[in-house]
Design an enzyme around this catalytic site. Structure first.
Site, PDB file in Angstrom:
ATOM      1  N   ASP A 102      -0.145   5.223   0.976  1.00 65.78           N
ATOM      2  CA  ASP A 102      -0.430   6.077   2.253  1.00 65.78           C
ATOM      3  C   ASP A 102      -0.529   5.509   3.350  1.00 65.78           C
ATOM      4  O   ASP A 102      -1.204   4.420   3.697  1.00 65.78           O
ATOM      5  CB  ASP A 102      -1.752   6.716   1.838  1.00 65.78           C
ATOM      6  CG  ASP A 102      -1.880   7.504   0.627  1.00 65.78           C
ATOM      7  OD1 ASP A 102      -0.823   8.289   0.237  1.00 65.78           O
ATOM      8  OD2 ASP A 102      -2.876   7.381  -0.333  1.00 65.78           O
TER       9      ASP A 102
ATOM     10  N   ASP B 295       1.066  -1.105   0.063  1.00 67.57           N
ATOM     11  CA  ASP B 295      -0.002   0.062   0.115  1.00 67.57           C
ATOM     12  C   ASP B 295       0.631   1.230  -0.139  1.00 67.57           C
ATOM     13  O   ASP B 295       1.985   1.215   0.316  1.00 67.57           O
ATOM     14  CB  ASP B 295      -0.777   0.028   1.202  1.00 67.57           C
ATOM     15  CG  ASP B 295      -1.740   1.150   1.400  1.00 67.57           C
ATOM     16  OD1 ASP B 295      -2.477   1.576   0.439  1.00 67.57           O
ATOM     17  OD2 ASP B 295      -1.751   1.732   2.543  1.00 67.57           O
TER      18      ASP B 295
ATOM     19  N   ASP C  11      -1.155  -0.686   6.045  1.00 65.22           N
ATOM     20  CA  ASP C  11      -1.524  -0.200   7.579  1.00 65.22           C
ATOM     21  C   ASP C  11      -2.756  -0.296   8.137  1.00 65.22           C
ATOM     22  O   ASP C  11      -3.178   0.262   9.236  1.00 65.22           O
ATOM     23  CB  ASP C  11      -0.935   1.233   7.409  1.00 65.22           C
ATOM     24  CG  ASP C  11      -1.700   2.056   6.725  1.00 65.22           C
ATOM     25  OD1 ASP C  11      -2.426   3.080   7.257  1.00 65.22           O
ATOM     26  OD2 ASP C  11      -2.016   2.088   5.185  1.00 65.22           O
TER      27      ASP C  11
END
Length: 218
Positions: free
Chosen positions: A9, A7, A167
C-alpha cells in the site's frame, strides 16, 4: 542476483480509495457518518487492527475487544469482496517489477495487509507471478515496524543482499530495525518530510527504481 522486498500500500499500489470505501460501508451499516479519503489515508500503514482502532478513536470510541473485532470483521467483509475496484498500480511499477524479474532479481512482498487480500491484489493486477514470497500482516504474530516480517521475507529469498522498498515512516523504521538498505518512494502515504525518514535512496516514479536499486548495490 540480489533480492528486493516491496511494501504494498502506497508503494506498489494506490489502495487508499478501496480501504476508504470499505470503512465507510462498514460505518454506514450502523448509521455512522463517513470519513473523507484524506482522513482514512492518514490511518493507513500499521495494518487492519490499527486502522480500525484509529477509525473508532476518531469517532470518540474506546472500544473493547468485542467491538473492535466486530468492526474489523465488517470492514474485511467489504474490503475482501473486491480489493481492487478503486485501486490502481502506480505508474511504472509493473514495468519496474518485470524489468527486475527479467534481470534475475528475486522479489518478495512484506505488507501489514492480510495475506489473502495482498495475494488477491497482486493476482488481480496480473503481477502475482513476479513474487517469490509474500509475508502479510497476519502471517506472523509481529507486524511492521517490528523487523520480524521483513526478515522473514528477506530470508525467503535466500539471497545474501536484500534491499527494501517502501513509502512510509513504518517502512523506514522496519528497514532500519532489520538492518536493510531502504529505497523510499516519495509519492505514497508518508506523513513526515522526506528528510525525517532514514533512507539510502529515494524515487518519485517507478521508472527510476531499477537504476536506483543497482546504485544501492554498488
Amino acid at each position: 542476483m540480489p533480492g528486493v522486498v516491496f511494501d504494498l500500500d502506497g508503494t506498489l499500489v494506490h489502495s487508499a480509495p478501496d480501504i476508504h470505501a470499505a470503512v465507510n460501508r462498514a460505518l454506514a451499516e450502523e448509521g455512522a457518518e463517513p470519513f473523507s479519503l484524506a482522513e482514512i489515508t492518514g490511518f493507513i500503514g500499521n495494518g487492519v487492527p490499527v486502522l480500525i482502532k484509529r477509525v473508532l478513536a476518531a469517532r470518540g470510541e474506546t472500544p473493547d475487544g468485542h467491538r473492535h473485532a466486530e468492526m474489523q470483521d465488517r470492514f474485511m467483509k467489504h474490503y475482501e469482496a473486491d480489493p481492487t475496484a478503486l485501486t490502481s498500480v502506480y505508474p511504472g511499477a509493473e514495468a519496474a517489477l518485470r524489468h527486475l524479474h527479467s534481470e534475475g532479481w528475486r522479489i518478495a512482498l512484506c505488507t501489514n495487509k492480510p495475506y489473502a487480500a495482498s495475494r488477491q491484489i497482486l493476482s488481480n493486477f496480473g503481477i502475482l507471478d513476479l513474487f517469490d514470497a509474500i509475508v502479510g500482516g497476519d502471517c506472523l504474530p509481529q507486524r511492521k515496524p517490528d523487523p520480524a516480517p521483513l526478515r522473514a521475507a528477506a530470508a525467503a529469498l535466500t539471497e545474501e543482499v536484500v534491499l527494501y522498498v517502501g513509502d512510509s515512516e513504518v517502512d523506514a523504521a522496519t528497514a532500519e530495525a532489520a538492518g536493510l538498505r531502504f529505497a523510499l518512494f516519495t509519492e505514497g502515504y508518508r506523513h513526515a518530510p522526506v528528510h525525517d525518514l532514514p533512507h539510502h535512496g529515494l524515487f518519485s516514479h517507478h521508472d527510476e527504481l531499477p537504476d536506483l536499486l543497482r546504485h544501492l548495490l554498488a
